[in-house]
Design a protein around this motif. Structure first.
Motif, PDB file in Angstrom:
ATOM      1  N   ILE A 175       0.885  -1.180   0.000  1.00  0.00           N
ATOM      2  CA  ILE A 175       0.000   0.000   0.000  1.00  0.00           C
ATOM      3  C   ILE A 175       0.910   1.214   0.000  1.00  0.00           C
ATOM      4  O   ILE A 175       1.711   1.393   0.922  1.00  0.00           O
ATOM      5  CB  ILE A 175      -0.898   0.006   1.255  1.00  0.00           C
ATOM      6  N   ILE A 176       0.807   2.021  -1.044  1.00  0.00           N
ATOM      7  CA  ILE A 176       1.717   3.173  -1.145  1.00  0.00           C
ATOM      8  C   ILE A 176       0.960   4.509  -1.177  1.00  0.00           C
ATOM      9  O   ILE A 176      -0.238   4.547  -1.486  1.00  0.00           O
ATOM     10  CB  ILE A 176       2.619   3.092  -2.400  1.00  0.00           C
ATOM     11  N   HIS A 177       1.667   5.575  -0.831  1.00  0.00           N
ATOM     12  CA  HIS A 177       1.135   6.930  -1.054  1.00  0.00           C
ATOM     13  C   HIS A 177       2.251   7.771  -1.642  1.00  0.00           C
ATOM     14  O   HIS A 177       3.400   7.721  -1.198  1.00  0.00           O
ATOM     15  CB  HIS A 177       0.548   7.551   0.217  1.00  0.00           C
ATOM     16  N   THR A 178       1.914   8.501  -2.703  1.00  0.00           N
ATOM     17  CA  THR A 178       2.911   9.350  -3.357  1.00  0.00           C
ATOM     18  C   THR A 178       2.622  10.823  -3.072  1.00  0.00           C
ATOM     19  O   THR A 178       3.363  11.699  -3.497  1.00  0.00           O
ATOM     20  CB  THR A 178       2.916   9.116  -4.876  1.00  0.00           C
ATOM     21  N   LYS A 179       1.493  11.072  -2.401  1.00  0.00           N
ATOM     22  CA  LYS A 179       1.183  12.457  -1.985  1.00  0.00           C
ATOM     23  C   LYS A 179       0.472  12.413  -0.654  1.00  0.00           C
ATOM     24  O   LYS A 179      -0.012  11.348  -0.233  1.00  0.00           O
ATOM     25  CB  LYS A 179       0.335  13.167  -3.040  1.00  0.00           C
ATOM     26  N   TYR A 180       0.414  13.565   0.022  1.00  0.00           N
ATOM     27  CA  TYR A 180      -0.287  13.648   1.299  1.00  0.00           C
ATOM     28  C   TYR A 180      -1.791  13.763   1.059  1.00  0.00           C
ATOM     29  O   TYR A 180      -2.226  14.240   0.017  1.00  0.00           O
ATOM     30  CB  TYR A 180       0.212  14.863   2.096  1.00  0.00           C
ATOM     31  N   GLY A 181      -2.561  13.302   2.035  1.00  0.00           N
ATOM     32  CA  GLY A 181      -4.015  13.422   1.901  1.00  0.00           C
ATOM     33  C   GLY A 181      -4.734  12.512   2.876  1.00  0.00           C
ATOM     34  O   GLY A 181      -4.189  12.125   3.919  1.00  0.00           O
ATOM     35  N   THR A 182      -5.967  12.166   2.515  1.00  0.00           N
ATOM     36  CA  THR A 182      -6.779  11.259   3.335  1.00  0.00           C
ATOM     37  C   THR A 182      -6.415   9.824   2.938  1.00  0.00           C
ATOM     38  O   THR A 182      -5.660   9.605   1.968  1.00  0.00           O
ATOM     39  CB  THR A 182      -8.270  11.481   3.049  1.00  0.00           C
ATOM     40  N   PHE A 227       7.258  18.490   0.486  1.00  0.00           N
ATOM     41  CA  PHE A 227       6.279  18.580  -0.602  1.00  0.00           C
ATOM     42  C   PHE A 227       5.634  17.244  -0.922  1.00  0.00           C
ATOM     43  O   PHE A 227       4.499  17.173  -1.361  1.00  0.00           O
ATOM     44  CB  PHE A 227       6.937  19.171  -1.860  1.00  0.00           C
ATOM     45  N   LYS A 228       6.406  16.159  -0.732  1.00  0.00           N
ATOM     46  CA  LYS A 228       5.814  14.833  -0.917  1.00  0.00           C
ATOM     47  C   LYS A 228       6.502  13.855   0.028  1.00  0.00           C
ATOM     48  O   LYS A 228       7.628  14.118   0.491  1.00  0.00           O
ATOM     49  CB  LYS A 228       5.886  14.384  -2.379  1.00  0.00           C
ATOM     50  N   PRO A 229       5.831  12.746   0.306  1.00  0.00           N
ATOM     51  CA  PRO A 229       6.406  11.829   1.309  1.00  0.00           C
ATOM     52  C   PRO A 229       7.753  11.248   0.873  1.00  0.00           C
ATOM     53  O   PRO A 229       7.910  10.819  -0.271  1.00  0.00           O
ATOM     54  CB  PRO A 229       5.368  10.712   1.396  1.00  0.00           C
ATOM     55  N   LYS A 230       8.735  11.259   1.822  1.00  0.00           N
ATOM     56  CA  LYS A 230      10.050  10.659   1.543  1.00  0.00           C
ATOM     57  C   LYS A 230       9.912   9.148   1.416  1.00  0.00           C
ATOM     58  O   LYS A 230      10.597   8.511   0.646  1.00  0.00           O
ATOM     59  CB  LYS A 230      11.007  10.956   2.704  1.00  0.00           C
ATOM     60  N   HIS A 231       9.053   8.575   2.253  1.00  0.00           N
ATOM     61  CA  HIS A 231       8.847   7.120   2.251  1.00  0.00           C
ATOM     62  C   HIS A 231       7.424   6.832   1.786  1.00  0.00           C
ATOM     63  O   HIS A 231       6.468   7.337   2.377  1.00  0.00           O
ATOM     64  CB  HIS A 231       9.080   6.552   3.647  1.00  0.00           C
ATOM     65  N   ARG A 232       7.323   5.985   0.753  1.00  0.00           N
ATOM     66  CA  ARG A 232       5.995   5.770   0.159  1.00  0.00           C
ATOM     67  C   ARG A 232       5.140   4.779   0.934  1.00  0.00           C
ATOM     68  O   ARG A 232       3.927   4.741   0.802  1.00  0.00           O
ATOM     69  CB  ARG A 232       6.155   5.241  -1.278  1.00  0.00           C
ATOM     70  N   ILE A 233       5.802   3.913   1.718  1.00  0.00           N
ATOM     71  CA  ILE A 233       5.048   2.850   2.393  1.00  0.00           C
ATOM     72  C   ILE A 233       5.017   3.127   3.894  1.00  0.00           C
ATOM     73  O   ILE A 233       6.062   3.174   4.549  1.00  0.00           O
ATOM     74  CB  ILE A 233       5.674   1.461   2.109  1.00  0.00           C
TER      75      ILE A 233
END
Ligand SMILES: NC(=O)c1ccc[n+]([C@@H]2O[C@H](COP(=O)([O-])OP(=O)(O)OC[C@H]3O[C@@H](n4cnc5c(N)ncnc54)[C@H](OP(=O)(O)O)[C@@H]3O)[C@@H](O)[C@H]2O)c1
Length: 326
Positions: free
Chosen positions: A8-15, A62-68
């Motif tokens: 499960i990854i995230h490449t940007k901040y959010g909900t 600006f964006k997450p350093k760690h995606r997981i």
């Protein structure tokens, strides 16, 4: 061909809506790392804070350093780096990877061997995944900041969540007389965990009873410093996991002027405290409370549930072929 895994990854901040289940490269352990095949992982409030960008000064502006995300893991060592001395493939381990880039919401994760410890033999992988972050937080709050002593009167505010359920049991194991503050539907649960006294916060305000405690361990932060202070005995201690900014100034001042020690806690994951917890778990002095389990694909749902703030113990994520690990 590069080996891949589900994550499960995230490449940007959010909900939690910004999270995606996808295939990513399987990590390769560095010389000091173990590669763990994750059986179970847990969601923590810290995952929601990181996902939202609330901690972007450390997690990436600006964006997450760690995606997981995902700090707590329990699983089997699949491979070890050349300098690893404590573990070998096949060992069952558990640990908190919050100091090492996280990565628990994935089938495999690589982390320094010092971030994990042998899994308690008598509990499931799901139960083991419930332990690292929240139990070690409770342990360090009670033992290190709280300097808990046997026979003391200890109040746990927010006794029914991830941290609180461990705090009640650890305080009991350390010989304290424990008062647990919970809502009505959680009363039976904390009674079964060994709480000596229970206050239903929907019926009674613990700061208004006239009772005073040697130690208040708080996970909610819903009262003013003055209210917590008047509920402490003259040399009492107050420790909160829910950061109270006013304590940064008031805490040292109150300690100097009144002898009451009041402080925020920032837990520090470490292998030694995982070993302390393993001992408490293997002697059945502490039993992890699992609220519900989700498959990896439902990490967003698990985080939304946690965000509501009414968990009953821990929410756990099981990996796709986790039945092999149970
Ligand atoms: N500083 C650190 O190192 C550290 C480490 C871990 C966690 N934390 C923080 O500690 C806090 C607690 O974490 P957690 O994992 O235990 O959260 P959690 O699992 O979401 O539990 C929150 C609990 O608080 C209870 N609660 C809500 N309102 C309450 C009230 N007015 N009085 C008493 N209980 C109340 C809820 O029960 P009801 O349904 O009964 O309301 C729920 O069981 C979070 O802010 C987290 O970010 C800090």
């Amino acid at each position: 061909m590069t080996a891949t895994m589900k994550a499960i990854i995230h490449t940007k901040y959010g909900t939690p809506d910004v999270l995606q289940l996808t295939e990513v490269a399987k990590p390769t352990p560095k010389a000091e790392d173990v590669l763990v095949k994750v059986v179970a992982t847990a969601v923590n409030q810290a995952d929601n804070h990181l996902l939202s960008g609330m901690m972007r000064f450390s997690s990436g502006l600006f964006k997450p350093k760690h995606r997981i995300l995902g700090s707590d893991i329990a699983g089997h060592v699949e491979a070890v780096g050349q300098n690893v001395t404590q573990f070998q493939p096949g060992d069952a381990v558990f640990g908190d990877l919050s100091g090492h880039g996280r990565g628990g919401f994935a089938e495999y994760v690589a982390a320094p061997e010092t971030a994990v410890a042998p899994k308690p033999a008598n509990i499931s992988f799901a139960q083991a995944a419930a332990v690292p972050m929240t139990a070690v937080t409770a342990l360090q709050g009670l033992r290190d900041k709280g300097e808990i002593q046997a026979g003391q009167k200890v109040l746990i505010n927010g006794a029914s969540g991830g941290v609180g359920t461990f705090a009640v049991q650890i305080a009991r194991a350390l010989g304290a007389e424990v008062t647990a503050v919970v809502s009505t539907r959680k009363m039976d649960m904390v009674r079964s965990m060994g709480a000596d006294h229970i206050i239903d916060y929907t019926q009674e305000d613990f700061t208004q009873t006239g009772e005073q405690y040697d130690l208040i361990f708080d996970t909610v932060g819903n009262r003013s410093v003055a209210e917590y202070k008047r509920t402490l005995k003259p040399k009492g201690r107050f420790v909160t996991t829910a950061f109270l900014p006013s304590l940064v100034i008031q805490g040292p001042w109150l300690s100097l002027t009144e002898g009451k020690k009041m402080d925020n806690l920032m837990a520090k994951p470490n292998q030694k405290d995982l070993d302390v917890m393993r001992n408490l778990l293997e002697t059945n002095q502490v039993i992890p409370i699992i609220d519900r389990c989700y498959p990896l694909s439902d990490v967003p749902e698990a985080l939304r549930y946690l965000e509501e703030g009414h968990a009953k113990g821990k929410a756990i994520i099981m990996m796709p072929d986790s039945s092999a690990g149970e």
